[in-house]
Scaffold this motif. Structure first.
Motif, PDB file in Angstrom:
ATOM      1  N   PHE A  41       2.464   1.539  -3.477  1.00  0.00           N
ATOM      2  CA  PHE A  41       1.475   2.019  -4.439  1.00  0.00           C
ATOM      3  C   PHE A  41       1.313   3.538  -4.316  1.00  0.00           C
ATOM      4  CE2 PHE A  41      -3.023   2.571  -5.852  1.00  0.00           C
ATOM      5  CZ  PHE A  41      -2.789   2.259  -7.181  1.00  0.00           C
ATOM      6  N   MET A  42       1.350   4.019  -3.073  1.00  0.00           N
ATOM      7  CA  MET A  42       1.252   5.458  -2.854  1.00  0.00           C
ATOM      8  C   MET A  42       2.450   6.173  -3.485  1.00  0.00           C
ATOM      9  SD  MET A  42       1.364   7.508   0.735  1.00  0.00           S
ATOM     10  CE  MET A  42       3.139   7.392   0.917  1.00  0.00           C
TER      11      MET A  42
ATOM     12  N   SER B  55       0.846  -1.198   0.000  1.00  0.00           N
ATOM     13  CA  SER B  55       0.000   0.000   0.000  1.00  0.00           C
ATOM     14  C   SER B  55       0.876   1.241   0.000  1.00  0.00           C
ATOM     15  CB  SER B  55      -0.943   0.010   1.208  1.00  0.00           C
ATOM     16  OG  SER B  55      -0.222   0.249   2.393  1.00  0.00           O
TER      17      SER B  55
ATOM     18  N   ILE C 181      -4.504   1.541   5.896  1.00  0.00           N
ATOM     19  CA  ILE C 181      -3.806   0.273   6.163  1.00  0.00           C
ATOM     20  C   ILE C 181      -2.817   0.424   7.321  1.00  0.00           C
ATOM     21  CG2 ILE C 181      -2.163  -1.401   5.196  1.00  0.00           C
ATOM     22  CD1 ILE C 181      -4.616  -1.828   3.695  1.00  0.00           C
ATOM     23  N   TRP C 182      -2.110   1.558   7.323  1.00  0.00           N
ATOM     24  CA  TRP C 182      -1.022   1.723   8.301  1.00  0.00           C
ATOM     25  C   TRP C 182      -1.532   2.159   9.689  1.00  0.00           C
ATOM     26  CZ3 TRP C 182       4.607   1.623   7.873  1.00  0.00           C
ATOM     27  CH2 TRP C 182       5.030   0.912   6.754  1.00  0.00           C
TER      28      TRP C 182
ATOM     29  N   ALA D   7      -4.584   6.772  -3.276  1.00  0.00           N
ATOM     30  CA  ALA D   7      -3.506   5.878  -2.843  1.00  0.00           C
ATOM     31  C   ALA D   7      -3.007   6.290  -1.461  1.00  0.00           C
ATOM     32  CB  ALA D   7      -2.367   5.905  -3.854  1.00  0.00           C
ATOM     33  N   LEU D   8      -2.931   7.595  -1.245  1.00  0.00           N
ATOM     34  CA  LEU D   8      -2.480   8.125   0.047  1.00  0.00           C
ATOM     35  C   LEU D   8      -3.468   7.752   1.151  1.00  0.00           C
ATOM     36  CD1 LEU D   8      -0.253  10.272   1.100  1.00  0.00           C
ATOM     37  CD2 LEU D   8      -2.179  11.836   1.129  1.00  0.00           C
TER      38      LEU D   8
ATOM     39  N   TRP E 114      -5.628   5.292   1.139  1.00  0.00           N
ATOM     40  CA  TRP E 114      -5.622   3.834   1.335  1.00  0.00           C
ATOM     41  C   TRP E 114      -4.433   3.428   2.209  1.00  0.00           C
ATOM     42  CZ3 TRP E 114      -2.899  -0.282  -1.836  1.00  0.00           C
ATOM     43  CH2 TRP E 114      -3.311  -1.563  -1.446  1.00  0.00           C
ATOM     44  N   LYS E 115      -3.279   3.990   1.910  1.00  0.00           N
ATOM     45  CA  LYS E 115      -2.076   3.680   2.696  1.00  0.00           C
ATOM     46  C   LYS E 115      -2.289   4.076   4.165  1.00  0.00           C
ATOM     47  CE  LYS E 115       2.024   4.670   4.595  1.00  0.00           C
ATOM     48  NZ  LYS E 115       2.347   5.607   5.651  1.00  0.00           N
TER      49      LYS E 115
END
Lengths: 416, 367
Positions: free
Chosen positions: A258-259, A255, B362-363, B355-356, B358-359
């Motif tokens: 991907f970012m 993830s 997750i984190w 994307a940012l 989503w990251k």
């Protein structure tokens, strides 16, 4: 063989036959990566992305490109750039991608050097990475010849000429590489073969091998810390993810990759659309002409540092010709990075800024590489030639001194 | 040399900045790393692109569209000073400077006269149409291009557009002394055996030359705009107009393969004429760039001393049309590229935001 139950889903059907869930677990959800990392750890995935872009655009370009000295230039600059629908975007991505992939390779490589990720069990990661660097260099060089512009031709001429300096077999070797006495159609077609078949195959194999080499020593982390992966992964699986020092490859690590890739692609496509001349040299939009030498011949930016080492020795020393000395120095520059794990005698696996001696070595090396790169493009006359000479000498001295400096560091830190 | 020292000083400063950046803890670490890498990449880029170009392509004088001889005189004076500084004899150059001053002051004087179109017409018919066609006025070519090239060394230009695309002063200077106006004295030295195909008309009075220029301007103003298909876009109309100028100004010597245009004079004849084969211009917009082309066309000797290409004396407007045409042929997908660029970048920006997010999601469970 045990009797198969009737599968209830497509996933289960494949799982029974290929153990897809086990494979996914081993490769993804239980493949452990340290948590203490920064965005530089995403360069590997970014390279995979750029290589994919190069591969896909390359396949499309291959449909229209003609490897023939009479047709190559127009097939690129007319057919692909102007006739084929959106052909220009494939060429721009391929051309800019080839340049940017080297930028990211260098960042990836110097991240490895900065954090000491090439030693104490990680030697094979480093070696396979350097193998990839060599393969990408060959791929870049052979690809640069294909548009058959002036720079394609003359870069091919100069670089194949280098092999002529090898004792005894040099002259024959040059003819063998070119397939002719001069750079000609035979040269173009064989470099075409190398560029679209042999080297890409080797790269694909080397990429798989590079991934494999990471499996046992594991990826390094920001502090160079060694810890028990089994213990940490058990914490993670037990739901104690905040305290565990590891994360899963999927989805945690990817993830973040991907970012980083997504953000980088904004920059990349900006270059593709608006700023691509740095990757597609204007001189190369003149058709190749073996009778007309361009005023300045220089390689693409990513080869400039080693090109400058090659031509840094412009006078004879102790009866050895400058050309031979340059060739020896060039050979040294090509292999010396490969030997880094054995030149660094210090046991420290730490970021360079925490290493008392190595930090100076690292930043001086960076400065020297900048000087070599910038002067590699300038005409080698007057003061430029001398700057090139001293920067080349410095490059060699830096690597020859590294074992002694790192031994000194080992003493200072007492083997830690 | 100066820029070299500046560059090296900048390098040292950057490295120090990098090392300091490593230690500033109130800025997030990833941002510091990104800054360090951006600085290094930016510095290398500066070195191998703008700096290298600056070093490899020395600056030359700006293009000038006045055609009053100032640049010529300045260049000669600089040359004379150089010779003097080396202790040489500048008297030969001083004679040339005096001649050049007289020549151009005469040209400027002509430009201030008002020309008579009627007389100009008679003079042109009497003096020019034996070799030159003026098709818009019904004076046809007397020979095929290849025969004309064989007879004169180069295909003579049709004069229909001359009064529009060439500067008024330049035309006057050209009629008096073509070799001097074109800056190709090195190819046709006064004392040499090679003679330029068109004789100078320095025997004419200033008024007569002004009359001829006035006539040529009158002729050019009557030429109809090139025909285009019904419903052609503005881009197509502009392209047709540019092509007309390009064909009048360049195509006697240069081909443009990607537009299907062949030079009117063959490569062999050109080699006889100027000692070189003029390049095909299909990709010159990419290999030279618009800025270079403007400066070069305005006076080729500035960028490429000794080249056989003459100064053709285009007005700024005509020169823009020529360069635009080279771009419309050599970089024909520019419009498409510029239309698609923003869409792709906006798409990628939106993707990056997701994307940012989503990251971060997750984190959240990891920290």
């Amino acid at each position: 063989m045990a009797e198969f139950e009737k599968a209830n889903s497509i996933g289960e059907w494949f799982d029974q036959r290929l153990n897809t869930s086990g494979f996914w677990r081993v490769m993804m959800t239980e493949y452990w990566i340290p948590k203490n990392i920064n965005f530089l750890w995403a360069m590997g995935a970014l390279l995979a992305m750029l290589f994919t872009l190069l591969l896909v655009t390359g396949i499309f370009l291959l449909m229209y490109y003609k490897p023939d000295v009479n047709m190559a230039f127009d097939s690129v600059n007319y057919t692909i750039m102007q006739e084929v629908a959106y052909g220009w975007i494939f060429r721009n991505i391929h051309g800019v991608g080839a340049s940017v992939v080297f930028l990211v390779i260098y960042i990836h490589m110097f991240t490895g050097i900065y954090y000491g990720s090439y030693k104490k069990g990680r030697e094979m990661i480093w070696l396979s990475g350097m193998l990839l660097f060599v393969l990408f260099s060959a791929e870049g060089f052979s690809g640069y010849m294909l548009p058959w512009g002036q720079m394609s031709y003359w870069a091919a001429y100069v670089i194949t000429e280098i092999f002529g300096g090898i004792p005894f077999i040099g002259d024959e070797l040059v003819i063998w590489i070119r397939g002719n006495f001069y750079v000609a159609d035979a040269t173009l077609t064989r470099f075409f073969m190398l560029h679209v078949l042999l080297i890409p195959l080797a790269i694909l194999g080397a990429i798989v091998f590079h991934f494999y080499t990471l499996r046992f020593p594991h990826v390094n982390n920001e502090e160079g810390e060694f810890f028990d992966y089994k213990e940490e992964s058990e914490k993670y699986l037990a739901g104690n993810q905040k305290e565990s020092k590891v994360i899963a490859f999927w989805p945690d690590f990817l993830s973040k990759d991907f970012m980083v890739i997504s953000i980088f692609m904004i920059f990349f496509f900006y270059l593709v659309f608006y700023h691509n001349a740095f990757a597609m040299d204007p001189v190369n939009f003149d058709k190749a002409d073996g009778l007309k030498t361009p005023a300045h011949i220089y390689p693409e930016w990513y080869f400039l540092w080693s090109y400058e080492v090659l031509r840094g020795f412009f006078f004879d020393i102790a009866g050895i010709s400058g050309k031979s000395l340059g060739l020896i120095a060039f050979g040294f520059a090509q292999i010396i990075f490969v030997l880094l794990p054995w030149l660094d005698k210090s046991p420290m696996v730490k970021p360079a800024n925490q290493r008392p001696v190595f930090k100076y070595w690292f930043w001086i090396l960076m400065a020297d590489l900048f000087v070599l790169t910038i002067f590699g493009k300038l005409p080698p006359t007057g003061i430029n030639a001398w700057v090139g000479f001293y920067a080349s000498i410095s490059f060699i001295v830096l690597f020859l001194a590294l074992p002694y400096l790192t031994k000194l560091e080992a003493k200072m830190v007492g083997g830690k | 040399m100066f820029s070299l020292i500046v560059g090296l000083v900048v390098a040292v400063v950057l490295l120090v900045v990098n090392i300091v950046l490593l230690k500033i803890s109130f800025v997030p670490k990833e941002l510091r790393i990104l800054t360090i890498i951006s600085i290094m990449v930016g510095y290398v880029y500066w070195g191998f692109e703008p700096f290298a170009h600056h070093e490899m392509h020395p600056h030359v004088a700006e293009a000038s569209y006045e055609f009053d001889g100032k640049g010529d005189i300045e260049a000669l004076e600089a040359q004379a000073k150089e010779i003097e500084a080396k202790g040489g004899d500048r008297s030969a150059l001083d004679t040339e400077i005096a001649q050049t001053k007289e020549f151009w002051s005469n040209v400027v004087a002509i430009s201030e006269l008002s020309g008579n179109v009627e007389t100009g017409s008679e003079l042109v018919v009497a003096n020019c149409t034996a070799c030159h066609s003026i098709e818009s006025e019904g004076f046809p070519k007397l020979m095929e291009d290849t025969d004309a090239a064989a007879a004169y060394g180069v295909t003579p230009p049709d004069l229909s557009l001359a009064g529009r695309i060439y500067d008024k002063n330049y035309l006057a200077a050209f009629i008096i002394n073509p070799v001097k106006a074109m800056h190709i004295e090195h190819k046709y030295p006064v004392t040499g055996s090679k003679v330029f195909p068109m004789p100078g008309s320095d025997w004419m009075s200033n008024q007569e030359i002004a009359d001829m220029v006035a006539y040529l301007q009158e002729v050019a103003s009557k030429v109809d705009a090139p025909t285009v298909a019904d419903g052609a876009s503005d881009f197509e109309i502009a392209k047709a107009k540019n092509k007309e100028v390009f064909e009048a100004a360049c195509v006697r010597c240069h081909s443009m393969e990607y537009a299907g245009i062949d030079a009117k004079t063959s490569a062999e004849a050109m080699r006889e004429y100027i000692g070189a084969t003029p390049p095909d211009l299909s990709q010159h917009i990419r290999s030279r760039g618009a800025d270079y082309l403007h400066n070069f066309i305005n006076d080729p000797q500035r960028k490429l001393p000794g080249t056989g290409m003459p100064r053709v004396g285009l007005t700024l407007e005509a020169e823009k049309q020529v360069v635009d045409y080279m771009e419309q042929i050599g970089d024909s997908k520019k419009q498409e590229r510029e239309a698609l660029g923003p869409i792709v970048l906006i798409y990628l920006t939106i993707l990056a935001v997701f994307a940012l997010l989503w990251k971060k999601q997750i984190w959240k469970k990891l920290h």
